[in-house]
Design a protein around this motif. Structure first.
Motif, PDB file in Angstrom:
ATOM      1  N   GLU A  21       0.857  -1.195   0.000  1.00 33.91           N
ATOM      2  CA  GLU A  21       0.000   0.000   0.000  1.00 33.91           C
ATOM      3  C   GLU A  21       0.886   1.236   0.000  1.00 33.91           C
ATOM      4  N   MET A  22       0.476   2.239  -0.795  1.00 34.28           N
ATOM      5  CA  MET A  22       1.264   3.469  -0.924  1.00 34.28           C
ATOM      6  C   MET A  22       0.348   4.677  -0.784  1.00 34.28           C
ATOM      7  N   ALA A  23       0.948   5.770  -0.282  1.00 35.59           N
ATOM      8  CA  ALA A  23       0.204   7.017  -0.120  1.00 35.59           C
ATOM      9  C   ALA A  23       0.496   7.964  -1.273  1.00 35.59           C
ATOM     10  N   VAL A  24      -0.475   8.825  -1.563  1.00 35.83           N
ATOM     11  CA  VAL A  24      -0.284   9.906  -2.527  1.00 35.83           C
ATOM     12  C   VAL A  24      -0.049  11.178  -1.717  1.00 35.83           C
ATOM     13  N   TYR A  25       1.194  11.648  -1.713  1.00 36.83           N
ATOM     14  CA  TYR A  25       1.566  12.841  -0.943  1.00 36.83           C
ATOM     15  C   TYR A  25       1.450  14.092  -1.807  1.00 36.83           C
TER      16      TYR A  25
ATOM     17  N   MET B 176      22.023  22.095   5.752  1.00 35.98           N
ATOM     18  CA  MET B 176      21.165  22.916   6.595  1.00 35.98           C
ATOM     19  C   MET B 176      20.354  23.900   5.761  1.00 35.98           C
ATOM     20  N   THR B 177      20.958  24.435   4.704  1.00 37.74           N
ATOM     21  CA  THR B 177      20.213  25.330   3.808  1.00 37.74           C
ATOM     22  C   THR B 177      19.013  24.609   3.201  1.00 37.74           C
ATOM     23  N   ASN B 178      19.235  23.391   2.769  1.00 37.92           N
ATOM     24  CA  ASN B 178      18.158  22.587   2.187  1.00 37.92           C
ATOM     25  C   ASN B 178      17.090  22.268   3.234  1.00 37.92           C
ATOM     26  N   ILE B 179      17.526  21.925   4.462  1.00 35.90           N
ATOM     27  CA  ILE B 179      16.583  21.568   5.533  1.00 35.90           C
ATOM     28  C   ILE B 179      15.728  22.775   5.900  1.00 35.90           C
ATOM     29  N   VAL B 180      16.339  23.975   5.919  1.00 38.00           N
ATOM     30  CA  VAL B 180      15.566  25.190   6.205  1.00 38.00           C
ATOM     31  C   VAL B 180      14.464  25.374   5.166  1.00 38.00           C
ATOM     32  N   ASN B 181      14.794  25.160   3.892  1.00 34.50           N
ATOM     33  CA  ASN B 181      13.788  25.274   2.825  1.00 34.50           C
ATOM     34  C   ASN B 181      12.667  24.249   3.000  1.00 34.50           C
ATOM     35  N   ILE B 182      13.057  23.051   3.432  1.00 33.61           N
ATOM     36  CA  ILE B 182      12.062  21.994   3.651  1.00 33.61           C
ATOM     37  C   ILE B 182      11.122  22.383   4.785  1.00 33.61           C
ATOM     38  N   LEU B 183      11.681  22.847   5.899  1.00 32.85           N
ATOM     39  CA  LEU B 183      10.861  23.194   7.065  1.00 32.85           C
ATOM     40  C   LEU B 183       9.925  24.358   6.780  1.00 32.85           C
ATOM     41  N   ASP B 184      10.261  25.188   5.792  1.00 38.76           N
ATOM     42  CA  ASP B 184       9.371  26.294   5.421  1.00 38.76           C
ATOM     43  C   ASP B 184       8.112  25.800   4.696  1.00 38.76           C
ATOM     44  N   LYS B 185       8.192  24.629   4.060  1.00 42.39           N
ATOM     45  CA  LYS B 185       7.098  24.160   3.195  1.00 42.39           C
ATOM     46  C   LYS B 185       6.384  22.913   3.702  1.00 42.39           C
ATOM     47  N   VAL B 186       6.981  22.180   4.624  1.00 41.54           N
ATOM     48  CA  VAL B 186       6.429  20.888   5.026  1.00 41.54           C
ATOM     49  C   VAL B 186       5.092  21.044   5.736  1.00 41.54           C
ATOM     50  N   ASP B 187       4.174  20.105   5.484  1.00 44.10           N
ATOM     51  CA  ASP B 187       2.884  20.077   6.170  1.00 44.10           C
ATOM     52  C   ASP B 187       2.448  18.636   6.378  1.00 44.10           C
ATOM     53  N   PHE B 188       1.190  18.433   6.813  1.00 42.55           N
ATOM     54  CA  PHE B 188       0.720  17.093   7.174  1.00 42.55           C
ATOM     55  C   PHE B 188       0.553  16.171   5.962  1.00 42.55           C
ATOM     56  N   GLN B 189       0.606  16.690   4.755  1.00 46.85           N
ATOM     57  CA  GLN B 189       0.479  15.874   3.541  1.00 46.85           C
ATOM     58  C   GLN B 189       1.828  15.674   2.859  1.00 46.85           C
ATOM     59  N   SER B 190       2.896  15.724   3.660  1.00 42.60           N
ATOM     60  CA  SER B 190       4.242  15.652   3.099  1.00 42.60           C
ATOM     61  C   SER B 190       4.960  14.378   3.519  1.00 42.60           C
ATOM     62  N   LEU B 191       5.902  13.957   2.651  1.00 40.12           N
ATOM     63  CA  LEU B 191       6.856  12.898   2.983  1.00 40.12           C
ATOM     64  C   LEU B 191       8.240  13.548   2.983  1.00 40.12           C
ATOM     65  N   VAL B 192       8.970  13.394   4.095  1.00 41.21           N
ATOM     66  CA  VAL B 192      10.281  14.016   4.229  1.00 41.21           C
ATOM     67  C   VAL B 192      11.328  12.918   4.431  1.00 41.21           C
ATOM     68  N   LEU B 193      12.406  12.998   3.646  1.00 46.76           N
ATOM     69  CA  LEU B 193      13.485  12.009   3.725  1.00 46.76           C
ATOM     70  C   LEU B 193      14.786  12.731   4.080  1.00 46.76           C
ATOM     71  N   PHE B 194      15.358  12.378   5.239  1.00 51.54           N
ATOM     72  CA  PHE B 194      16.620  12.971   5.694  1.00 51.54           C
ATOM     73  C   PHE B 194      17.699  11.898   5.706  1.00 51.54           C
ATOM     74  N   ASP B 195      18.802  12.156   5.017  1.00 51.38           N
ATOM     75  CA  ASP B 195      19.925  11.215   5.033  1.00 51.38           C
ATOM     76  C   ASP B 195      21.047  11.793   5.894  1.00 51.38           C
ATOM     77  N   GLU B 196      21.472  11.023   6.916  1.00 51.23           N
ATOM     78  CA  GLU B 196      22.529  11.453   7.845  1.00 51.23           C
ATOM     79  C   GLU B 196      22.206  12.831   8.421  1.00 51.23           C
ATOM     80  N   LEU B 197      21.026  12.907   9.044  1.00 53.67           N
ATOM     81  CA  LEU B 197      20.552  14.159   9.622  1.00 53.67           C
ATOM     82  C   LEU B 197      21.509  14.641  10.709  1.00 53.67           C
ATOM     83  N   GLY B 198      21.932  15.909  10.600  1.00 56.76           N
ATOM     84  CA  GLY B 198      22.824  16.501  11.595  1.00 56.76           C
ATOM     85  C   GLY B 198      24.283  16.208  11.371  1.00 56.76           C
ATOM     86  N   ALA B 199      24.636  15.545  10.286  1.00 59.47           N
ATOM     87  CA  ALA B 199      26.040  15.189  10.032  1.00 59.47           C
ATOM     88  C   ALA B 199      26.823  16.413   9.580  1.00 59.47           C
ATOM     89  N   GLY B 200      28.149  16.314   9.707  1.00 58.28           N
ATOM     90  CA  GLY B 200      29.006  17.373   9.210  1.00 58.28           C
ATOM     91  C   GLY B 200      29.374  18.417  10.237  1.00 58.28           C
TER      92      GLY B 200
END
Length: 784
Positions: free
Chosen positions: A368-372, A396-420
């Motif tokens: 089963e899959m969702a339509v986001y 972090m620049t990319n994550i800031v852009n994501i956090l500006d747009k994300v809502d309850f109908q979103s799928l968010v994928l973070f790879d190695e969150l907080g690394a660097g």
């Protein structure tokens, strides 16, 4: 969105898909393909792909050959432009290909009754345009050459061209064969320059031929001359060829006008063919990657069963089971680098994009899959040298852009969150970012190797840990995703396998605080428990499959037994029917003998014979269906009741049940003897035998019935019983009128007789006897 498509390798997947198109029409559709965020549109696309897959499954192919992208040709013809012969052939071929495809789908739906509602709707829009196709193919062959038969004028002109060519060649060949001129020629051949026939002449003999020089060799030693004797013929040939070109142009213009007249229908056909080619390409791709149609939802729930990344070799990829958006909306995948965490992340992301593009996914049926509405991804090394940004800054620049747009109908994928950055600060940021995304209601999958995040899911409702399994023995990841188990550090185990001394390892362990040790031990315990549970589940599944096999085998055996039972019952029915037929034949023979006896003067009434025959026919058992067999068995097992004919086993005699004394004891009349008999000592006779016995008894006893019954001196109850029996006997004896002598007395017997005969079904009427017949002491009865 373009960045997400790039990092999730969507374009690479499209390149694989492009390998399955049949025409440039479908190629253009794929090149324009992007995921949709409209649930109904995605659902429609999935239905179309499923129908295409059904066609391939049933037929193995679909006719899409000979289709070209002729949109530009048709549009040019629509505004009055002329098409070339090859362009017209492409138009005709596309018309034919569309008609064949329509015929193929319509036949499947109407004749083979295959349900293809969407494909059927598409092909019904295709116009056959047979006249246009026929007109083009009558004028132009498959190689794009205009045929002589295209017009009578063209046939005549081409005949002239061939005649002139033959004359020119003939004259030139006579020159080249002449012994006088051969020494003047560089080579004894006829060739063409500037569309005119010429011969190669040596420079020094130029004046010997006259005519026109059309060309010379690179050295200048040879001149290509059109001799004066064929100039006129070449001119005539040239004029004929000009006429031919003009006639061909006229024919092509005429055909182009014909295409232009049906341009709108052709453009509709092309659009439909592009869609169908696209659908079938998706179905072929699904077959190649062994994909299935997922169930869709708008709630953000994902349940992938044995999902595989489509860009990894099928022989190497390890299937994973993933669940998200149900009991938990955050999935935290921890563990060391190169363990397969990023592949898992990309698999979830790319399969989501594929579903929303109308593609089936490489996972087991039932997924089963969702339509986001939005898909975000921060994956890979996004360091920008041009912008002088570090890896951490870029992420972090990319994550800031994501956090500006994300809502309850979103799928968010973070790879190695907080690394660097600093591990402590990076882990704290990662936790804060995950909390913020979770509060917004989005579904998030994040990978990390920070040990601080291993306990994240245990302290957050709606979050779940996961890890990619690592085989310490082989020092390689297995790439199996373990839901509910955080990844653990394998540094000590790997070091031990590689030969690092135990003393150094122990000293290293002492440097780790007790809390970290506790977490590692807990993870080890969880892994062990999960492996044990999986092993037990596999064993239980094996037992279940064996039990299922046994159940099917037992059902099969039971079906065989039922068939055998039915066969035996059918045989028994056949034998019983034959036995009954034989009995009826014997009865007919007996009745015939009775009639013979009657003819010889013996006292046997005709109605007695008819009545006996009737009783015998009623006694015939009707053995037909299984239901009647069951009914007969039920009758055989029914309780013994008053009036039943039975066989008393201890005496071997037949009798009639007079009265039931108790549940287990009956009074039975055997001849003149009455006695008490236990139930177990009696056998209930079949009804047929009872009827036959009574019928024969009636026949045997009918000769002793008198035309009158004397009741005088009888008690009332016994008298009434005797009257009923007497009427039956009189009927069997054939009497039409009998007398009941009851005497005058108190009148009770007379009144009782009157009441009884009044309600008796076989009594026609009753009257008081005349004075000479006994008067009021006698009642005369007329029988029916």
């Amino acid at each position: 969105m373009k960045r997400v498509l790039r990092v999730l390798e969507y374009e690479k997947m499209k390149q694989q898909l492009l390998g399955h198109v049949s025409s440039s029409l479908g190629r253009q559709k794929i090149e324009e393909l992007e995921p949709s965020i409209q649930f109904e549109e995605v659902q429609q696309w999935q239905f179309e792909t499923a129908e295409g897959a059904q066609v391939l499954r049933l037929k193995g192919h679909i006719p899409l050959g000979g289709i070209f992208d002729v949109n530009a040709h048709v549009k040019r013809a629509k505004i009055g432009g002329a098409l070339s012969a090859s362009e017209l052939i492409e138009v005709a071929s596309t018309i034919y290909g569309g008609r064949q495809l329509k015929k193929f789908i319509v036949m499947m739906v109407e004749e083979e009754e295959v349900e293809l509602p969407r494909l059927f709707d598409y092909v019904t829009q295709i116009e056959p345009l047979i006249e246009v196709e026929r007109a083009v193919k009558q004028c132009i062959d498959d190689n794009g050459h205009v045929l002589d038969s295209a017009s009578s004028a063209l046939r005549t002109i081409r005949h002239q061209v061939r005649s002139y060519e033959s004359s020119v060649r003939s004259k030139l060949e006579s020159i080249t064969r002449s012994s006088n001129t051969q020494k003047m020629l560089s080579d004894a051949i006829v060739t063409i320059r500037n569309e005119r026939f010429v011969i190669p002449v040596k420079q020094e003999y130029r004046s010997s031929f006259g005519g026109i020089v059309h060309d010379q060799s690179a050295s200048g030693a040879t001149l290509f001359i059109e001799p004066q004797v064929i100039v006129t013929l070449n001119n005539q040939l040239r004029e004929a060829k000009v006429k031919e070109s003009r006639e061909i142009e006229r024919i092509l213009a005429e055909l182009s006008d014909l295409v232009g007249e049906c341009a709108d229908e052709l453009l509709v056909n092309l659009n439909v063919l592009a869609i169908l080619d696209f659908i079938i390409a998706k179905a072929r791709y699904a077959k190649q990657i062994k994909a299935s149609e997922p169930k869709l939802n708008e709630t953000g729930y994902v349940a992938l069963i044995k999902a595989r990344h489509p860009l990894i070799d099928q022989d190497e990829v390890v299937p994973i089971d993933v669940e998200l958006g149900g009991e938990f909306r955050s999935l935290i995948i921890t563990g060391p680098n190169t363990g397969g965490k990023t592949v898992t992340l990309k698999t979830i992301g790319l399969l989501t994009l594929m579903v929303q593009s109308g593609l089936q996914v490489p996972a087991e049926y039932g997924s089963e899959m969702a339509v986001y509405q939005k898909v975000f991804a921060d994956i890979g090394d996004e360091q920008s040298i041009e912008q002088s940004l570090s890896t951490f800054s870029s992420h972090m620049t990319n994550i800031v852009n994501i956090l500006d747009k994300v809502d309850f109908q979103s799928l968010v994928l973070f790879d190695e969150l907080g690394a660097g950055t600093d591990p402590t600060e990076g882990a704290a940021l990662a936790i804060s970012i995950l909390d913020d995304v979770y509060r917004r209601g989005a579904c998030v999958v994040a990978t990390t190797h920070y040990s601080e995040l291993k306990g994240y899911a245990y302290n957050r409702e709606g979050a779940m840990n996961a890890s990619v399994e690592f085989n310490v023995e082989t020092l390689r990841p297995t790439y199996r995703l373990l839901i509910g188990v955080p990844g653990r550090s394998n540094a000590f185990a790997i070091s031990r396998r590689l030969g690092l001394s135990e003393k150094v390892i122990e000293q290293a362990k002492q440097q780790i605080d007790s809390e970290s040790n506790h977490i590692e031990n807990m993870i080890v315990s969880l892994e062990t428990s999960q492996k044990s549970a999986e092993s037990e589940w596999e064993e239980a599944e094996k037992i279940r499959e064996e039990a299922e096999g046994l159940r099917k085998e037992l059902i099969s055996q039971l079906e065989e037994l039922e068939k055998e039972k039915e066969r035996i019952l059918e045989e028994a029915e056949t034998k019983a029917t034959k036995a009954v037929e034989k009995a009826k034949e014997e009865a007919e023979f007996i009745i015939e003998e009775l009639r013979e006896m009657q003819k010889e003067g013996l006292s046997v009434k005709e109605h007695q014979i008819i009545d006996a025959k009737k009783h015998l026919e009623e006694a015939t058992p009707k053995l037909t269906t299984q239901q009647k067999k069951v009914k007969k068995l039920a009758e055989a097992k029914r309780k013994i009741k008053t009036g039943d004919e039975v066989k008393v086993l201890s005496f071997g005699q037949k009798g009639s049940v007079i009265e039931q004394i108790s549940d287990d004891e009956f009074q039975v009349q055997m001849g003149i003897m009455k006695m008490k008999v236990k139930r177990d000592d009696m056998q209930l006779l079949e009804k047929a035998k009872q009827v036959e016995t009574r019928a024969m008894a009636m026949l045997q006893g009918s000769g002793h019935v008198k035309p009158e019954l004397d009741l005088r001196g009888e008690r009332f109850e016994e008298a009434m019983t005797r009257v009923e029996k007497y009427i039956d006997d009189a009927l069997l004896a054939g009497y039409h009128q009998v007398s009941i002598i009851h005497g005058k007395g108190t009148g009770a017997l007379r009144k009782g007789v009157k009441e009884l005969v009044k309600r008796h079904p076989h009594v026609k009427g009753a009257r008081d006897a005349a004075m000479n017949e006994g008067g009021l002491g006698n009642t005369v009865i007329e029988l029916k």
